[in-house]
Design an enzyme around this catalytic site. Sequence first.
Site, PDB file in Angstrom:
ATOM      1  N   HIS A 260       7.784   5.976  -4.253  1.00 57.06           N
ATOM      2  CA  HIS A 260       7.648   6.720  -5.506  1.00 57.06           C
ATOM      3  C   HIS A 260       7.631   5.744  -6.664  1.00 57.06           C
ATOM      4  O   HIS A 260       8.341   4.737  -6.620  1.00 57.06           O
ATOM      5  CB  HIS A 260       8.805   7.716  -5.680  1.00 57.06           C
ATOM      6  CG  HIS A 260       8.496   8.798  -6.636  1.00 57.06           C
ATOM      7  ND1 HIS A 260       8.639   8.636  -7.991  1.00 57.06           N
ATOM      8  CD2 HIS A 260       8.001  10.038  -6.440  1.00 57.06           C
ATOM      9  CE1 HIS A 260       8.259   9.755  -8.581  1.00 57.06           C
ATOM     10  NE2 HIS A 260       7.859  10.619  -7.675  1.00 57.06           N
ATOM     11  N   ASP A 313       7.660  14.937  -0.489  1.00 55.55           N
ATOM     12  CA  ASP A 313       6.649  15.372   0.474  1.00 55.55           C
ATOM     13  C   ASP A 313       7.037  15.090   1.921  1.00 55.55           C
ATOM     14  O   ASP A 313       6.395  15.583   2.844  1.00 55.55           O
ATOM     15  CB  ASP A 313       5.309  14.682   0.164  1.00 55.55           C
ATOM     16  CG  ASP A 313       4.664  15.234  -1.102  1.00 55.55           C
ATOM     17  OD1 ASP A 313       4.835  16.435  -1.357  1.00 55.55           O
ATOM     18  OD2 ASP A 313       4.011  14.472  -1.829  1.00 55.55           O
TER      19      ASP A 313
HETATM   20  N1  CMC Z   1       4.498   3.069   2.778  1.00 56.19           N
HETATM   21  C1  CMC Z   1       4.455   1.719   2.846  1.00 56.19           C
HETATM   22  N2  CMC Z   1       4.387   0.909   1.773  1.00 56.19           N
HETATM   23  C2  CMC Z   1       4.399   1.489   0.583  1.00 56.19           C
HETATM   24  C3  CMC Z   1       4.447   2.877   0.421  1.00 56.19           C
HETATM   25  C4  CMC Z   1       4.506   3.674   1.573  1.00 56.19           C
HETATM   26  N3  CMC Z   1       4.541   4.997   1.504  1.00 56.19           N
HETATM   27  N4  CMC Z   1       4.432   3.176  -0.888  1.00 56.19           N
HETATM   28  C5  CMC Z   1       4.356   2.011  -1.537  1.00 56.19           C
HETATM   29  N5  CMC Z   1       4.313   0.989  -0.647  1.00 56.19           N
HETATM   30  C6  CMC Z   1       4.230  -0.455  -0.953  1.00 56.19           C
HETATM   31  C7  CMC Z   1       2.797  -0.825  -1.351  1.00 56.19           C
HETATM   32  O1  CMC Z   1       2.020  -1.166  -0.232  1.00 56.19           O
HETATM   33  C8  CMC Z   1       3.056  -1.972  -2.289  1.00 56.19           C
HETATM   34  O2  CMC Z   1       3.332  -3.097  -1.511  1.00 56.19           O
HETATM   35  P1  CMC Z   1       2.949  -4.588  -2.001  1.00 56.19           P
HETATM   36  O3  CMC Z   1       3.763  -4.803  -3.242  1.00 56.19           O
HETATM   37  O4  CMC Z   1       3.344  -5.440  -0.864  1.00 56.19           O
HETATM   38  O5  CMC Z   1       1.471  -4.555  -2.265  1.00 56.19           O
HETATM   39  C9  CMC Z   1       4.341  -1.575  -3.019  1.00 56.19           C
HETATM   40  O6  CMC Z   1       5.027  -0.721  -2.102  1.00 56.19           O
HETATM   41  C10 CMC Z   1       4.109  -0.829  -4.315  1.00 56.19           C
HETATM   42  O7  CMC Z   1       3.269   0.287  -4.000  1.00 56.19           O
HETATM   43  P2  CMC Z   1       2.302   0.987  -5.000  1.00 56.19           P
HETATM   44  O8  CMC Z   1       1.353   1.822  -4.235  1.00 56.19           O
HETATM   45  O9  CMC Z   1       1.729  -0.037  -5.932  1.00 56.19           O
HETATM   46  O10 CMC Z   1       3.348   1.866  -5.806  1.00 56.19           O
HETATM   47  P3  CMC Z   1       3.003   2.976  -6.863  1.00 56.19           P
HETATM   48  O11 CMC Z   1       4.192   3.168  -7.688  1.00 56.19           O
HETATM   49  O12 CMC Z   1       1.717   2.642  -7.499  1.00 56.19           O
HETATM   50  O13 CMC Z   1       2.721   4.258  -5.946  1.00 56.19           O
HETATM   51  C11 CMC Z   1       3.037   6.107  -4.535  1.00 56.19           C
HETATM   52  C12 CMC Z   1       3.609   5.275  -5.710  1.00 56.19           C
HETATM   53  C13 CMC Z   1       3.868   7.371  -4.381  1.00 56.19           C
HETATM   54  C14 CMC Z   1       1.597   6.491  -4.828  1.00 56.19           C
HETATM   55  C15 CMC Z   1       3.132   5.261  -3.243  1.00 56.19           C
HETATM   56  O14 CMC Z   1       4.477   4.996  -2.930  1.00 56.19           O
HETATM   57  C16 CMC Z   1       2.426   5.932  -2.080  1.00 56.19           C
HETATM   58  O15 CMC Z   1       1.206   5.763  -1.935  1.00 56.19           O
HETATM   59  N6  CMC Z   1       3.173   6.690  -1.196  1.00 56.19           N
HETATM   60  C17 CMC Z   1       2.551   7.400  -0.098  1.00 56.19           C
HETATM   61  C18 CMC Z   1       1.950   8.713  -0.589  1.00 56.19           C
HETATM   62  C19 CMC Z   1       3.020   9.691  -1.008  1.00 56.19           C
HETATM   63  O16 CMC Z   1       3.985   9.935  -0.313  1.00 56.19           O
HETATM   64  N7  CMC Z   1       2.810  10.318  -2.175  1.00 56.19           N
HETATM   65  C20 CMC Z   1       3.719  11.354  -2.700  1.00 56.19           C
HETATM   66  C21 CMC Z   1       4.440  10.904  -3.919  1.00 56.19           C
HETATM   67  S1  CMC Z   1       5.848  11.907  -4.388  1.00 56.19           S
HETATM   68  C22 CMC Z   1       5.241  13.493  -4.716  1.00 56.19           C
HETATM   69  C23 CMC Z   1       4.071  13.532  -5.582  1.00 56.19           C
HETATM   70  O17 CMC Z   1       4.082  13.029  -6.704  1.00 56.19           O
HETATM   71  O18 CMC Z   1       3.077  14.130  -5.197  1.00 56.19           O
END
Ligand code: CMC
Length: 377
Positions: A260, A313
Amino acid sequence: MAFELVPGLEGVPIAESGVSFVDGQAGKLEYRGFDVETLAENSTFEETSLLLLHGKLPTHSELEAFKREMVGYRKLKYRIIDLIKCLPETGHPMDALQAAAAATGMFYPRRRAMDATTRRQACYRLIAKLPTIVAAFERLRKGDDHISPNPNLSHAGNFFWMLSGKEPDPAHEHILDVALILHADHTMNASTFAGRVVGSTLADPYCVVSSALGALSGPLHGGANEDAILLFRKIGKPENAKNVVGEMIGRKEKLPGFGHRVYKTTDPRAKILKRYAEQLTKASGSPNYEIALEVEKLGIAHYGEKGIWPNVDFYAGIVYSELGIPTECFTPIFAMARVSGWLAHWLEQLENNRIFRPTQQYTGKHGQAYIPLSDRK
Ligand code: CMC
């Protein structure tokens, strides 16, 4: 003046807001200053919606009046039902919901002059109609008849009724009601931001909600609840989790329902849904909860230090699946709840509006010579 580019606008405030508050380190969420756990225990989705929209808990008579007004708005125009019938049955319900929400606005074309009463009616109408659209598309695409809303049931109970034509189990009705409360708002997330941007142009609330719906449908946002249950089903039994999750980690594939932008610990909403997931799967014998526990353990062991923890989720899909809700309706349920938050933010945006018009850092070319088509190679 040059500004620093912040990818994903991380940490950049885009508005002053009093709708909800998240403390990502402590894992705390409040709506209008009320702890979400307290609301989940004591409130209803109807009451929580009023709290979000108007900033205070309603009196008994205000709540009853709201419920009556909402019941009056539940039915769809027959031409919206016709529109839903024309949509491809293989399409995703989020796309059907987005199309039907936008089309609904065509029946109330007050694009500009919106007084307080018209705004309030539009909010209540949208909150009331979204579940009817979701249930109608789900039934019609399977070849079943659309079921009219039941005025004697709660918002959550009526959704079960419109899906199945049966009176809901009171325990299931309560759990769906809690899930709706938990999803009703969440500060400046992508769909809320999308809605505020569209609202800032003074577009009508149906456009605001349909834009927010488009943003919510993606797998990085609301689509993750569907992806999480699909992962648990693919894993099949707890013993398989280690291999499947290990392979995902090896491929640097994100775990759905994990991570998140704001929470750096378990999302408080996930903790509540986890309890229901456990309770419901114990009764049904489904392995999904035990599988999720394994995935959670593996995910936290690998990613916890990085601040990547289960989000709302992760367990929501298990709960909906146990309530007998079709998988593709999981994200639409998120939308049925979040619409109250989107509209609270829309009202707030209009109180002190300025059109969103950010800037960019231009990385393209300048002064290119135009070569006539006949001379180009
Ligand atoms: N599994 C594995 N690695 C992860 C995950 C995950 N679910 N989420 C983030 N990371 C890693 C990502 O690969 C990155 O690693 P590195 O720094 O080595 O490149 C680091 O953590 C930062 O990730 P990011 O994608 O840049 O983080 P963000 O703040 O931009 O994204 C997020 C937040 C929720 C989109 C992301 O955590 C994600 O894609 N999660 C999976 C999808 C998910 O569960 N979404 C629901 C979010 S909560 C409810 C909602 O709002 O709908």
